[in-house]
Design a protein around this motif. Structure first.
Motif, PDB file in Angstrom:
ATOM      1  N   GLU A 162     -31.109  -9.558 -31.346  1.00 17.82           N
ATOM      2  CA  GLU A 162     -30.404 -10.806 -31.678  1.00 17.82           C
ATOM      3  C   GLU A 162     -28.941 -10.571 -32.040  1.00 17.82           C
ATOM      4  O   GLU A 162     -28.108 -11.466 -31.866  1.00 17.82           O
ATOM      5  N   ARG A 163     -28.644  -9.422 -32.560  1.00 12.11           N
ATOM      6  CA  ARG A 163     -27.281  -9.084 -32.982  1.00 12.11           C
ATOM      7  C   ARG A 163     -27.003  -7.622 -32.605  1.00 12.11           C
ATOM      8  O   ARG A 163     -27.017  -6.739 -33.457  1.00 12.11           O
ATOM      9  N   PRO A 164     -26.747  -7.390 -31.316  1.00  6.53           N
ATOM     10  CA  PRO A 164     -26.585  -6.011 -30.851  1.00  6.53           C
ATOM     11  C   PRO A 164     -25.308  -5.360 -31.357  1.00  6.53           C
ATOM     12  O   PRO A 164     -24.312  -6.019 -31.610  1.00  6.53           O
ATOM     13  N   GLY A 165     -25.417  -4.063 -31.522  1.00  6.98           N
ATOM     14  CA  GLY A 165     -24.242  -3.239 -31.758  1.00  6.98           C
ATOM     15  C   GLY A 165     -23.866  -2.593 -30.432  1.00  6.98           C
ATOM     16  O   GLY A 165     -24.386  -2.959 -29.380  1.00  6.98           O
ATOM     17  N   LEU A 166     -22.993  -1.642 -30.491  1.00  6.41           N
ATOM     18  CA  LEU A 166     -22.550  -0.942 -29.286  1.00  6.41           C
ATOM     19  C   LEU A 166     -22.485   0.542 -29.609  1.00  6.41           C
ATOM     20  O   LEU A 166     -21.988   0.930 -30.674  1.00  6.41           O
ATOM     21  N   VAL A 167     -23.029   1.371 -28.734  1.00  3.12           N
ATOM     22  CA  VAL A 167     -23.033   2.812 -28.962  1.00  3.12           C
ATOM     23  C   VAL A 167     -22.521   3.546 -27.729  1.00  3.12           C
ATOM     24  O   VAL A 167     -22.492   3.001 -26.623  1.00  3.12           O
ATOM     25  N   LEU A 168     -22.150   4.792 -27.981  1.00  2.00           N
ATOM     26  CA  LEU A 168     -21.687   5.647 -26.898  1.00  2.00           C
ATOM     27  C   LEU A 168     -22.859   6.109 -26.051  1.00  2.00           C
ATOM     28  O   LEU A 168     -23.907   6.482 -26.568  1.00  2.00           O
ATOM     29  N   GLY A 169     -22.654   6.083 -24.773  1.00  2.00           N
ATOM     30  CA  GLY A 169     -23.593   6.643 -23.818  1.00  2.00           C
ATOM     31  C   GLY A 169     -22.804   7.449 -22.815  1.00  2.00           C
ATOM     32  O   GLY A 169     -21.565   7.405 -22.802  1.00  2.00           O
ATOM     33  N   LEU A 170     -23.481   8.185 -21.991  1.00  2.00           N
ATOM     34  CA  LEU A 170     -22.813   8.890 -20.901  1.00  2.00           C
ATOM     35  C   LEU A 170     -22.847   7.996 -19.679  1.00  2.00           C
ATOM     36  O   LEU A 170     -23.907   7.561 -19.241  1.00  2.00           O
ATOM     37  N   ASP A 171     -21.666   7.718 -19.150  1.00  2.00           N
ATOM     38  CA  ASP A 171     -21.548   6.880 -17.958  1.00  2.00           C
ATOM     39  C   ASP A 171     -20.918   7.706 -16.845  1.00  2.00           C
ATOM     40  O   ASP A 171     -20.267   8.731 -17.092  1.00  2.00           O
ATOM     41  N   ARG A 172     -21.069   7.252 -15.633  1.00  2.00           N
ATOM     42  CA  ARG A 172     -20.592   7.998 -14.463  1.00  2.00           C
ATOM     43  C   ARG A 172     -19.084   8.197 -14.459  1.00  2.00           C
ATOM     44  O   ARG A 172     -18.332   7.321 -14.872  1.00  2.00           O
ATOM     45  N   GLY A 173     -18.687   9.372 -13.980  1.00  2.00           N
ATOM     46  CA  GLY A 173     -17.278   9.686 -13.778  1.00  2.00           C
ATOM     47  C   GLY A 173     -16.690  10.518 -14.904  1.00  2.00           C
ATOM     48  O   GLY A 173     -17.110  10.429 -16.051  1.00  2.00           O
ATOM     49  N   GLY A 174     -15.747  11.373 -14.576  1.00  2.00           N
ATOM     50  CA  GLY A 174     -15.026  12.134 -15.578  1.00  2.00           C
ATOM     51  C   GLY A 174     -15.745  13.385 -16.037  1.00  2.00           C
ATOM     52  O   GLY A 174     -16.595  13.938 -15.342  1.00  2.00           O
ATOM     53  N   VAL A 175     -15.405  13.802 -17.253  1.00  2.00           N
ATOM     54  CA  VAL A 175     -15.946  15.019 -17.855  1.00  2.00           C
ATOM     55  C   VAL A 175     -16.233  14.735 -19.319  1.00  2.00           C
ATOM     56  O   VAL A 175     -15.486  14.017 -19.973  1.00  2.00           O
ATOM     57  N   CYS A 176     -17.302  15.323 -19.828  1.00  2.00           N
ATOM     58  CA  CYS A 176     -17.641  15.198 -21.247  1.00  2.00           C
ATOM     59  C   CYS A 176     -17.783  16.590 -21.837  1.00  2.00           C
ATOM     60  O   CYS A 176     -18.501  17.421 -21.289  1.00  2.00           O
ATOM     61  N   ARG A 177     -17.109  16.816 -22.957  1.00  2.00           N
ATOM     62  CA  ARG A 177     -17.266  18.068 -23.697  1.00  2.00           C
ATOM     63  C   ARG A 177     -18.326  17.864 -24.766  1.00  2.00           C
ATOM     64  O   ARG A 177     -18.424  16.787 -25.353  1.00  2.00           O
ATOM     65  N   GLY A 178     -19.104  18.894 -24.993  1.00  2.00           N
ATOM     66  CA  GLY A 178     -20.150  18.823 -26.007  1.00  2.00           C
ATOM     67  C   GLY A 178     -20.678  20.204 -26.309  1.00  2.00           C
ATOM     68  O   GLY A 178     -19.968  21.191 -26.140  1.00  2.00           O
ATOM     69  N   LEU A 179     -21.924  20.259 -26.735  1.00  2.00           N
ATOM     70  CA  LEU A 179     -22.603  21.526 -27.002  1.00  2.00           C
ATOM     71  C   LEU A 179     -23.850  21.623 -26.142  1.00  2.00           C
ATOM     72  O   LEU A 179     -24.558  20.631 -25.956  1.00  2.00           O
ATOM     73  N   ALA A 180     -24.098  22.827 -25.648  1.00  2.00           N
ATOM     74  CA  ALA A 180     -25.348  23.110 -24.951  1.00  2.00           C
ATOM     75  C   ALA A 180     -26.206  23.950 -25.893  1.00  2.00           C
ATOM     76  O   ALA A 180     -25.741  24.943 -26.454  1.00  2.00           O
ATOM     77  N   PHE A 181     -27.437  23.512 -26.080  1.00  2.00           N
ATOM     78  CA  PHE A 181     -28.376  24.198 -26.954  1.00  2.00           C
ATOM     79  C   PHE A 181     -29.439  24.876 -26.098  1.00  2.00           C
ATOM     80  O   PHE A 181     -30.060  24.218 -25.255  1.00  2.00           O
ATOM     81  N   ARG A 182     -29.672  26.160 -26.340  1.00  2.00           N
ATOM     82  CA  ARG A 182     -30.748  26.866 -25.638  1.00  2.00           C
ATOM     83  C   ARG A 182     -31.972  26.869 -26.530  1.00  2.00           C
ATOM     84  O   ARG A 182     -31.956  27.377 -27.651  1.00  2.00           O
ATOM     85  N   VAL A 183     -33.036  26.285 -26.010  1.00  2.00           N
ATOM     86  CA  VAL A 183     -34.307  26.167 -26.723  1.00  2.00           C
ATOM     87  C   VAL A 183     -35.278  27.168 -26.111  1.00  2.00           C
ATOM     88  O   VAL A 183     -35.419  27.246 -24.888  1.00  2.00           O
ATOM     89  N   ALA A 184     -35.948  27.934 -26.951  1.00  2.00           N
ATOM     90  CA  ALA A 184     -36.929  28.905 -26.473  1.00  2.00           C
ATOM     91  C   ALA A 184     -38.012  28.201 -25.660  1.00  2.00           C
ATOM     92  O   ALA A 184     -38.411  27.074 -25.970  1.00  2.00           O
ATOM     93  N   ALA A 185     -38.482  28.878 -24.625  1.00  2.00           N
ATOM     94  CA  ALA A 185     -39.504  28.310 -23.750  1.00  2.00           C
ATOM     95  C   ALA A 185     -40.715  27.829 -24.546  1.00  2.00           C
ATOM     96  O   ALA A 185     -41.295  26.788 -24.225  1.00  2.00           O
TER      97      ALA A 185
END
Length: 146
Positions: free
Chosen positions: A53-76
């Protein structure tokens, strides 16, 4: 392209709250770049930062460009549990698509990683909104996560 240190390990790409609050055990984290997607205020939030009824707005990944972040390696041995956790966390309303994509780690490795990207066909996909509408939605955003 390798899958990192062990072929059976899982890599997860984080660009927002997953950076400071991953919520799962991991063996290492490395700064990374995801090509082909960028962070965008493109998702109407009905749970974490709003309601239907009263939405907010959040970040998502959308097409195009480049995103910097962290890659996490999880044990099998933790991969299945981690994916289940991420699905529960990220898929509360199924607004994201689960993808396995190429990640470029800052230490020059290239791995396949799990990431959640905005589903442009979902009703909560906001797309590119005018600045005034973005501001209104961000300001009114209240939900489970604040």
């Amino acid at each position: 392209m390798s899958n990192g240190d062990k072929a059976a390990d899982l890599w997860v790409f984080g660009y927002g709250s997953l950076i400071w609050r991953p919520g799962f055990a991991f063996e290492e984290s490395v700064a990374a770049r995801l090509h082909g997607y960028h962070r965008s205020l493109c998702v109407f939030s009905h749970v974490h930062r709003g309601t239907p009824e009263r939405p907010g707005l959040v970040l998502g990944l959308d097409r195009g460009g480049v995103c910097r972040g962290l890659a996490f390696r999880v044990a099998a041995s933790q991969a299945e549990e981690t994916v289940a956790y991420l699905r529960a966390r990220e898929q509360a309303t199924s607004v994201y698509l689960e993808r396995h994509v190429s990640l470029r780690l800052d230490d020059r490795r290239q791995v396949r990683g799990l990431v959640y990207v905005a589903d442009r066909k979902h009703l909560q996909y906001a797309g590119k909104l005018p600045p005034a509408e973005l501001l209104k939605l961000v300001r009114q955003g209240r939900g489970q996560s604040g």
